[in-house]
Design a protein around this motif. Structure first.
Motif, PDB file in Angstrom:
ATOM      1  N   PRO A   1       4.196 -28.477  -6.020  1.00 23.06           N
ATOM      2  CA  PRO A   1       3.153 -27.558  -6.509  1.00 23.06           C
ATOM      3  C   PRO A   1       3.763 -26.345  -7.233  1.00 23.06           C
ATOM      4  N   ARG A   2       4.843 -25.819  -6.693  1.00 25.70           N
ATOM      5  CA  ARG A   2       5.537 -24.690  -7.328  1.00 25.70           C
ATOM      6  C   ARG A   2       6.092 -25.104  -8.701  1.00 25.70           C
ATOM      7  N   GLY A   3       6.685 -26.273  -8.760  1.00 26.48           N
ATOM      8  CA  GLY A   3       7.231 -26.785 -10.008  1.00 26.48           C
ATOM      9  C   GLY A   3       6.155 -27.030 -11.047  1.00 26.48           C
TER      10      GLY A   3
ATOM     11  N   GLN B   1       3.635 -25.775 -16.008  1.00 27.20           N
ATOM     12  CA  GLN B   1       2.400 -25.554 -16.761  1.00 27.20           C
ATOM     13  C   GLN B   1       2.472 -24.243 -17.531  1.00 27.20           C
ATOM     14  N   SER B   2       2.959 -23.211 -16.870  1.00 29.35           N
ATOM     15  CA  SER B   2       3.089 -21.904 -17.500  1.00 29.35           C
ATOM     16  C   SER B   2       4.032 -21.971 -18.705  1.00 29.35           C
ATOM     17  N   LEU B   3       5.188 -22.592 -18.528  1.00 33.85           N
ATOM     18  CA  LEU B   3       6.157 -22.741 -19.620  1.00 33.85           C
ATOM     19  C   LEU B   3       5.579 -23.578 -20.755  1.00 33.85           C
ATOM     20  N   PHE B   4       4.958 -24.673 -20.391  1.00 38.21           N
ATOM     21  CA  PHE B   4       4.397 -25.594 -21.377  1.00 38.21           C
ATOM     22  C   PHE B   4       3.305 -24.904 -22.201  1.00 38.21           C
ATOM     23  N   THR B   5       2.420 -24.175 -21.529  1.00 40.46           N
ATOM     24  CA  THR B   5       1.334 -23.479 -22.208  1.00 40.46           C
ATOM     25  C   THR B   5       1.874 -22.425 -23.162  1.00 40.46           C
TER      26      THR B   5
END
Length: 177
Positions: free
Chosen positions: A71-73, A78-82
């Motif tokens: 979940p942390r990963g 998601q944050s990096l990808f966005t």
């Protein structure tokens, strides 16, 4: 983790994390070989990176097994990808840079952004990605807020001089032209 290795998420590990995330958007788990193919590196390089990601709590991985984001990963990926997607879209749709170069720029730049910088980019992105004439006041307000953040009431003389120099500057030629 080998001696001397820092227990931090490096830019290279962030790249692996986003690749795993992209793979998991299409299938339930990633494999070392799939990641290696996508990144263009050797299997041992991927194995080493995945072990480090597991040590940091970003993925679940057992030797010769599947790789799954924790979940942390997933949150971090998601944050990096966005952010990478937004930077890529900005370079491509606002500045007119090719998709390939925009993706490379986004991948590299995203590693060096603080939370505050990401927030400012997000606000700017909302204004310019589908800019309409009625948003000009909002854009002006954003620029004024930005200058306040760096304690600048007016542009310095060297910036104004550079602006004038732009008018006289010939366009750069593309590499290979």
């Amino acid at each position: 983790m080998p001696r001397g290795r820092k227990k931090i998420l490096t830019p290279a590990l962030e790249d692996y994390l986003t690749v795993i995330y992209e793979i998991q958007q299409k299938q339930p788990a990633a494999r070392i070989s799939t990641i290696a193919r996508k990144v263009g590196v050797s299997l041992p390089s991927v194995t080493n990176a995945v072990r480090r990601l597991a040590d940091l709590g970003y993925v679940e991985y057992e030797k010769y097994g599947l790789i799954v984001l924790t979940p942390r990963g997933k949150r971090k990926a998601q944050s990096l990808f966005t952010m990478q997607k937004r930077i890529k879209n900005f370079f491509h749709y606002v500045l007119g840079i090719s998709v390939d170069i925009s993706e490379k720029l986004a991948r590299h730049l995203s590693h060096y952004l603080t939370a505050r910088t990401r927030e400012r980019i997000k606000e700017f992105y909302k204004l310019v990605i589908d800019f309409k004439e009625d948003q000009a006041k909002e854009l002006r307000k954003f620029i004024e807020e930005s200058r306040k953040l760096v304690n600048v009431a007016e542009l310095p003389e060297d910036v104004l001089e550079d602006l004038k120099a732009l008018e006289r500057e010939p366009e750069e030629e593309e590499e290979g032209d």
